[in-house]
Design a protein around this motif. Structure first.
Motif, mmCIF file in Angstrom:
data_model
loop_
_atom_site.group_PDB
_atom_site.id
_atom_site.type_symbol
_atom_site.label_atom_id
_atom_site.label_comp_id
_atom_site.label_asym_id
_atom_site.label_seq_id
_atom_site.Cartn_x
_atom_site.Cartn_y
_atom_site.Cartn_z
ATOM 1 N N VAL A 149 32.088 -16.031 29.991
ATOM 2 C CA VAL A 149 32.235 -17.353 29.393
ATOM 3 C C VAL A 149 33.549 -17.957 29.872
ATOM 4 O O VAL A 149 34.570 -17.253 29.954
ATOM 5 N N VAL A 150 33.528 -19.237 30.191
ATOM 6 C CA VAL A 150 34.747 -19.968 30.535
ATOM 7 C C VAL A 150 34.961 -21.041 29.479
ATOM 8 O O VAL A 150 34.123 -21.931 29.307
ATOM 9 N N VAL A 151 36.067 -20.927 28.724
ATOM 10 C CA VAL A 151 36.445 -21.940 27.739
ATOM 11 C C VAL A 151 37.422 -22.871 28.433
ATOM 12 O O VAL A 151 38.509 -22.460 28.833
ATOM 13 N N GLU A 152 37.030 -24.119 28.578
ATOM 14 C CA GLU A 152 37.784 -25.039 29.417
ATOM 15 C C GLU A 152 38.217 -26.267 28.630
ATOM 16 O O GLU A 152 37.443 -26.833 27.857
ATOM 17 N N GLY A 153 39.456 -26.679 28.818
ATOM 18 C CA GLY A 153 39.962 -27.871 28.153
ATOM 19 C C GLY A 153 41.332 -28.223 28.665
ATOM 20 O O GLY A 153 42.071 -27.382 29.189
ATOM 21 N N GLU A 154 41.690 -29.482 28.521
ATOM 22 C CA GLU A 154 43.019 -29.925 28.939
ATOM 23 C C GLU A 154 44.090 -29.212 28.129
ATOM 24 O O GLU A 154 43.809 -28.634 27.068
ATOM 25 N N ALA A 155 45.328 -29.267 28.622
ATOM 26 C CA ALA A 155 46.446 -28.667 27.901
ATOM 27 C C ALA A 155 46.530 -29.255 26.496
ATOM 28 O O ALA A 155 46.450 -30.467 26.306
ATOM 29 N N ARG A 296 42.532 -24.448 32.046
ATOM 30 C CA ARG A 296 42.514 -25.900 32.211
ATOM 31 C C ARG A 296 41.512 -26.249 33.316
ATOM 32 O O ARG A 296 41.272 -25.425 34.207
ATOM 33 N N PRO A 297 40.954 -27.441 33.292
ATOM 34 C CA PRO A 297 39.968 -27.818 34.322
ATOM 35 C C PRO A 297 40.645 -28.143 35.636
ATOM 36 O O PRO A 297 40.666 -29.288 36.092
ATOM 37 N N GLU A 298 41.212 -27.128 36.276
ATOM 38 C CA GLU A 298 41.929 -27.286 37.538
ATOM 39 C C GLU A 298 41.262 -26.409 38.592
ATOM 40 O O GLU A 298 41.150 -25.203 38.424
ATOM 41 N N GLY A 299 40.823 -27.013 39.694
ATOM 42 C CA GLY A 299 40.197 -26.237 40.752
ATOM 43 C C GLY A 299 38.772 -25.844 40.400
ATOM 44 O O GLY A 299 38.238 -26.193 39.338
ATOM 45 N N PRO A 300 38.134 -25.070 41.295
ATOM 46 C CA PRO A 300 36.735 -24.671 41.070
ATOM 47 C C PRO A 300 36.616 -23.652 39.950
ATOM 48 O O PRO A 300 37.576 -22.976 39.592
ATOM 49 N N MET A 301 35.406 -23.574 39.406
ATOM 50 C CA MET A 301 35.138 -22.572 38.379
ATOM 51 C C MET A 301 35.311 -21.182 38.980
ATOM 52 O O MET A 301 34.783 -20.896 40.052
ATOM 53 N N ASP A 310 33.150 -26.383 26.858
ATOM 54 C CA ASP A 310 34.178 -27.425 26.966
ATOM 55 C C ASP A 310 34.769 -27.743 25.603
ATOM 56 O O ASP A 310 34.047 -27.819 24.596
ATOM 57 N N LEU A 311 36.078 -27.967 25.574
ATOM 58 C CA LEU A 311 36.760 -28.419 24.356
ATOM 59 C C LEU A 311 37.063 -29.906 24.515
ATOM 60 O O LEU A 311 37.964 -30.290 25.266
ATOM 61 N N GLU A 312 36.275 -30.733 23.829
ATOM 62 C CA GLU A 312 36.481 -32.158 23.922
ATOM 63 C C GLU A 312 37.520 -32.599 22.878
ATOM 64 O O GLU A 312 37.870 -31.851 21.976
ATOM 65 N N PRO A 313 38.031 -33.835 22.967
ATOM 66 C CA PRO A 313 38.994 -34.325 21.968
ATOM 67 C C PRO A 313 38.388 -34.329 20.564
ATOM 68 O O PRO A 313 37.168 -34.476 20.383
ATOM 69 N N LEU A 314 39.244 -34.152 19.573
ATOM 70 C CA LEU A 314 38.798 -34.180 18.177
ATOM 71 C C LEU A 314 38.389 -35.597 17.788
ATOM 72 O O LEU A 314 38.958 -36.585 18.261
ATOM 73 N N ASP A 315 37.384 -35.686 16.913
ATOM 74 C CA ASP A 315 36.982 -37.004 16.406
ATOM 75 C C ASP A 315 37.689 -37.294 15.078
ATOM 76 O O ASP A 315 38.477 -36.478 14.576
ATOM 77 N N LEU A 316 37.375 -38.457 14.479
ATOM 78 C CA LEU A 316 38.071 -38.868 13.259
ATOM 79 C C LEU A 316 37.812 -37.896 12.122
ATOM 80 O O LEU A 316 38.727 -37.596 11.337
ATOM 81 N N ALA A 317 36.596 -37.363 12.039
ATOM 82 C CA ALA A 317 36.289 -36.441 10.946
ATOM 83 C C ALA A 317 37.146 -35.187 11.050
ATOM 84 O O ALA A 317 37.684 -34.698 10.044
ATOM 85 N N ALA A 318 37.294 -34.668 12.261
ATOM 86 C CA ALA A 318 38.110 -33.462 12.430
ATOM 87 C C ALA A 318 39.574 -33.751 12.156
ATOM 88 O O ALA A 318 40.279 -32.949 11.522
ATOM 89 N N VAL A 319 40.057 -34.892 12.626
ATOM 90 C CA VAL A 319 41.463 -35.244 12.388
ATOM 91 C C VAL A 319 41.708 -35.432 10.895
ATOM 92 O O VAL A 319 42.729 -34.985 10.349
ATOM 93 N N THR A 320 40.773 -36.061 10.221
ATOM 94 C CA THR A 320 40.906 -36.250 8.772
ATOM 95 C C THR A 320 40.942 -34.906 8.064
ATOM 96 O O THR A 320 41.711 -34.697 7.113
#
Length: 913
Positions: A149-155, A296-301, A310-320
């Motif tokens: 498994v590759v867990v990928e997300g920005e810093a 981090r999503p840098e270079g090839p898999m 993928d870890l996407e940005p949190l939405d309003l519900a998660a931030v709340t």
């Protein structure tokens, strides 16, 4: 100045303190433990004896995932109460303290820990329920084999936090191993080795010993600090030995459950670590193993077929859910859904919030006051605070600096990790580094490199990085060369060459060129190795550079040049050269001579190398000597060397030393006529090949097994094995096994009187040429087979002439097996030409044949009996069949049956003739 002013001020302060307490309670209840902690601290600073404020602060710290900070605040107030008032904290405070110690306190709100009352089902992290379920699915899949498994997300997206929380929930059926790639540059395979080493440190001694045993000697030696092999490693197999050991370690660590190996910051992974992950991914049924890479999503898999999460940005519900309703919208807009940014921004209040994360971190660091320089220096040194190194660089005591680090913790710049501190995120550290002057950074790096280089067992890559950043290029080059040696010892030769390229760019040196030349040998870049040897000589190297050039010529099969260079190396040896180099030069001279057919010279050199080795540690030189003695008919001595090598611990560190020793033992046993033992030893080689992933060795064992089986009349099996060996040789472009397979098949066709097929196989063998190691053996066999073909084709005089030439050459070289077989063949050719046999001379030849060529003795004796028409030699052949059957083990019955049929057929041919 009014009389009531002091009383009024006191009242106002009491009101402010109460307001701070109320504000802290409100922040805690609304899901903002960071603000709650800051406000409660202000109330406690105003009144250090206010236990209500202390309990609020302790609860806020726990809610924010900082129980150690809660315990530290309690300890400070308890000490103050004892010293100033001679009393202890109240019962409610003591009860809260005990609950924290027992981990019984349920956090009301969690920001950093992300544990809330509104926890999504199956997850502990707001906004990460889907990723949690995907990890659970991968874990279930790993119970049936290897899953990746590759867990990928920005810093800052929370990759590390997600994996920390999830691995903590996997339960007793999963064994978790964790490693992290170093931002300064990972040593070859270091992340995986760190994970294995960390696990060894968490199990008892018996389990650790079991795991090391399962991992094998090569990996076990690296876990204990590494070991340099005494010969050039085989680039086709050596790294597979290491990789297979690591896989076996994980399989053993899992027991009846699943092993979960997590590699964090995998975007920084070295080539060996990536290669190992691909290695295990290609073996889906080899273990119950889940490999999780966070990157981090840098270079090839790194592993194209891995499951990607993928870890996407949190939405309003998660931030709340994290910060409460009051500031959720504002903070979501400011942080863009990045959890790190969210947590960083949540620690500031109102209009003072900065416009960027850099400004946020700088502003927070400025609040540290006199502690700020310590925090900035620590940031330059790395993610994890090395307190001793930090103290050395700043020339201050570690105790003094601890206070500065505690300030950094309170400001949420640092966090506690076991017994040390770590920057809460790499972006926080990078922001502090960016705010430090270039001159100060260079000074810090130079001091750090100097101090680290003095530590025993230091990480040379860390030293090199600090030295390079500090401008000390000489130290950077030497340390980079040391790091390359580690990569080479771990069989990541591509990484070793890359590091040595960098070292030579920093500071050219003879040692650097020698190191790179040796690495290039393992990568079969012989021209590059020769260039490095020449460069090293120009920079002052002596015997070691000549030895390197000689190895390069040997691998190019330019034996004349290799021999000349080796002689120059021996002449150049001086008092300053090591015993290891002396032995290596002697062993190399012997190997060159043996490969080129100069057997007496080879024996002198190899015996000298073995004689000068430490007692019981002749290593591969002892095995090489054993092969030489076997070729010279001294099979008893060869067996003794093979047996001694089995007890030589240093041989185990050679990538294929154990398999090579077993192959020598099998060869010697076969020459002595012990067919069953030879086959058992070949099985031992195959087991070693399977266990250590030495796939290319299978071609060698196939030819040797075919030789033994063909003399036991199992011709069909033998043919299949030779064809398999030829295919392996073709795909790997190996000339020696290709030639041997063709010669074996020519022998098989001659025994079946298929003369055209035999001639075709001889032509095939001839295309391999004469420029490979031990081609003199193949030439001798080729000419004997050509003589047999001429004899079968009625050209007796040609057969006799060729056989006599082979016998004379074998006698000159000192190979009695080839001499005896050629002389028996020449005798048969004379009989076919009509000459009478000299019975006494012929019997002497047949007796010598039995001593030096036991596998072939029975049927070659029968052929002489047929051609001479002498009954007592028929009897002798039958006696030798019985002797061979006695050593054939489970194949004895089939051998006796097939040999009897062959003897009947041969007698019939004689009667008809």
């Amino acid at each position: 100045d009014a009389p009531w002013a002091d009383e009024a001020r006191a009242g106002v302060e009491r009101s402010l303190a109460r307001l701070r307490q109320i504000a802290a309670e409100a922040s805690l209840a609304s899901g903002d433990p960071f603000t709650a902690a800051g406000t409660a601290q202000q109330a406690l600073d105003h009144d250090p004896y206010d236990e209500h404020a202390l309990r609020l602060l302790m609860r806020a710290h726990v809610a924010a995932g900082r129980p150690a900070s809660a315990l530290a605040a309690y300890a400070q107030t308890r000490e103050l109460l004892a010293d100033a008032l001679g009393t202890s904290p109240s019962a409610p405070t003591e009860a809260l303290h005990l609950a924290i110690l027992r981990e019984e306190l349920e956090p009301e709100v969690a920001v950093a820990a992300s544990v809330t009352r509104r926890r999504p089902q199956g997850s502990r992290l707001p906004g990460r329920d889907r990723q949690w379920r995907a990890l659970d699915t991968a874990l279930r899949r790993a119970r049936g084999g290897v899953a990746t498994v590759v867990v990928e997300g920005e810093a800052g997206m929370g990759k590390t936090r997600l994996l920390e929380e999830w691995t903590g929930s996997t339960g007793p059926g999963a064994t978790v191993l964790q490693g992290t790639c170093d931002p300064f540059g990972s040593l070859a395979f270091q992340a995986v080795l760190d994970a294995l080493d960390d696990h060894l440190g968490r199990v008892d001694a018996a389990e650790a010993d079991r795991l090391r045993s399962q991992a094998g000697p090569v990996l076990g030696s690296l876990l204990r600090g590494g070991h340099r092999a005494d010969t050039v490693p085989d680039p086709l197999t050596a790294q597979a030995v290491l990789f297979g050991g690591a896989l076996d370690f994980c399989r053993c660590a899992a027991g009846d459950g699943v092993c979960v190996l997590v590699v964090d910051d995998a975007h920084l992974a070295d080539t060996a670590t990536v290669a190992w992950v691909r290695f295990v991914a290609r073996r889906p049924a080899s273990a119950r193993l889940l490999v999780v890479l966070a990157r981090r999503p840098e270079g090839p898999m790194p592993v194209p077929d891995a499951t990607r999460i993928d870890l996407e940005p949190l939405d309003l519900a998660a931030v709340t859910e994290i910060v409460g309703t009051g500031r959720a919208g504002e903070l979501l807009e400011r942080c863009g859904g990045n959890p790190l940014f969210l947590v960083e921004l949540a620690g500031f209040e109102g209009d003072t919030l900065p416009d960027s994360i850099l400004e946020s971190v700088w502003a927070r660091c400025a609040q540290a006051g006199d502690s700020a320089p310590t925090l900035r220096t620590a940031a330059v040194l790395g993610t994890t605070v090395d307190l001793d190194l930090l103290a050395g660089v700043l020339h201050q005591s570690a105790v003094t600096l601890l206070g500065d680090l505690e300030v950094g913790q309170r400001l949420m710049i640092l966090e506690e990790r076991g017994t040390t501190y770590r920057f809460r995120h790499e972006l926080v550290r990078e922001a502090l580094v960016a705010g430090t002057s270039a001159a100060r950074r260079a000074l810090v790096h130079r001091e750090a490199a100097r101090l680290l280089a003095k530590r025993p067992g230091h990480d040379p890559l860390a030293v090199a990085t600090h030295a390079r950043n500090g401008g000390d290029l000489d130290l950077a080059a030497r340390s980079t060369t040391a790091a390359a040696a580690i990569a080479s010892a771990r069989f990541d030769h591509a990484e070793a060459e890359r590091l040595l390229d960098r070292a030579l760019e920093l500071h050219p040196s003879a040692a650097g060129h020698l190191a790179r030349g040796r690495v290039r040998l393992t990568r079969e870049d012989f021209a590059g190795a020769t260039r490095d040897a020449d460069s090293a000589r120009r920079l002052g190297a002596g015997a070691d550079a000549l030895e390197l050039a000689s190895w390069s010529a040997y691998y190019r099969r330019d034996f004349d040049t290799a021999r000349a260079l080796c002689r120059q190396a021996a002449s150049a040896l001086g008092a300053g050269d090591t015993d290891e180099l002396r032995r290596s030069v002697m062993a190399l001279a012997g190997r060159i001579a043996h490969a080129d057919g100069a057997l007496q010279s080879a024996r002198d050199s190899l015996e000298s190398a073995v004689r000068n080795a430490e007692a019981g540690h002749a290593g591969v030189a002892g095995v090489w000597l054993g092969w030489l003695l076997a070729d010279r008919g001294m099979t008893d001595e060869a067996v003794e060397l093979a047996d001694a090598a089995a007890l030589d611990a240093t041989l185990a560190f050679h990538p294929f030393g154990a398999a090579h020793r077993s192959l020598l033992a099998a060869y010697a046993a076969a020459l002595q006529g012990h067919a069953a033992l030879a086959l058992e030893l070949l099985d031992e080689v195959d087991r070693e090949v399977e266990a250590r992933h030495l796939d290319h060795f299978a071609g060698r064992t196939a030819n040797y097994r075919a030789w033994v089986l063909r003399n036991l009349m199992a011709g069909g099996e033998a043919d299949d094995l030779n064809e398999a060996a030829a295919e392996i040789a073709r795909t790997r472009r190996l000339r020696e096994p290709a030639a041997q397979a063709a010669l074996d098949l020519a022998d098989a066709h001659l025994r079946r009187d298929a003369l055209d097929d035999a001639a075709a196989c001889l032509a095939r063998a001839e295309t391999a040429g004469a420029g490979y190691a031990f081609s003199w053996k193949a030439r001798s066999r080729h000419r004997m087979l050509a003589a047999r073909l001429a004899l079968a084709d009625g050209r007796a005089e040609e057969a006799a002439a060729t056989a006599n030439e082979v016998a004379l050459e074998a006698a000159r070289r000192g190979t009695p097996r080839h001499e005896a077989m050629a002389r028996v063949l020449a005798q048969r050719a004379l009989l076919a030409a009509g000459e009478r046999a000299d019975a006494r001379r012929t019997r002497r030849l047949l007796d010598v044949l039995a001593r030096v060529a036991a596998p072939e003795a029975w049927w070659m004796t029968a052929e002489v009996a047929r051609d001479a028409g002498v009954d007592r030699w028929w009897d002798l052949a039958e006696e030798r069949i019985v002797e061979a059957a006695a050593q054939a083990g489970g194949r004895a019955e089939a051998f006796l049956r097939q040999a009897g049929r062959w003897m009947d057929k041969t007698r019939t041919e004689r009667r008809r003739g």
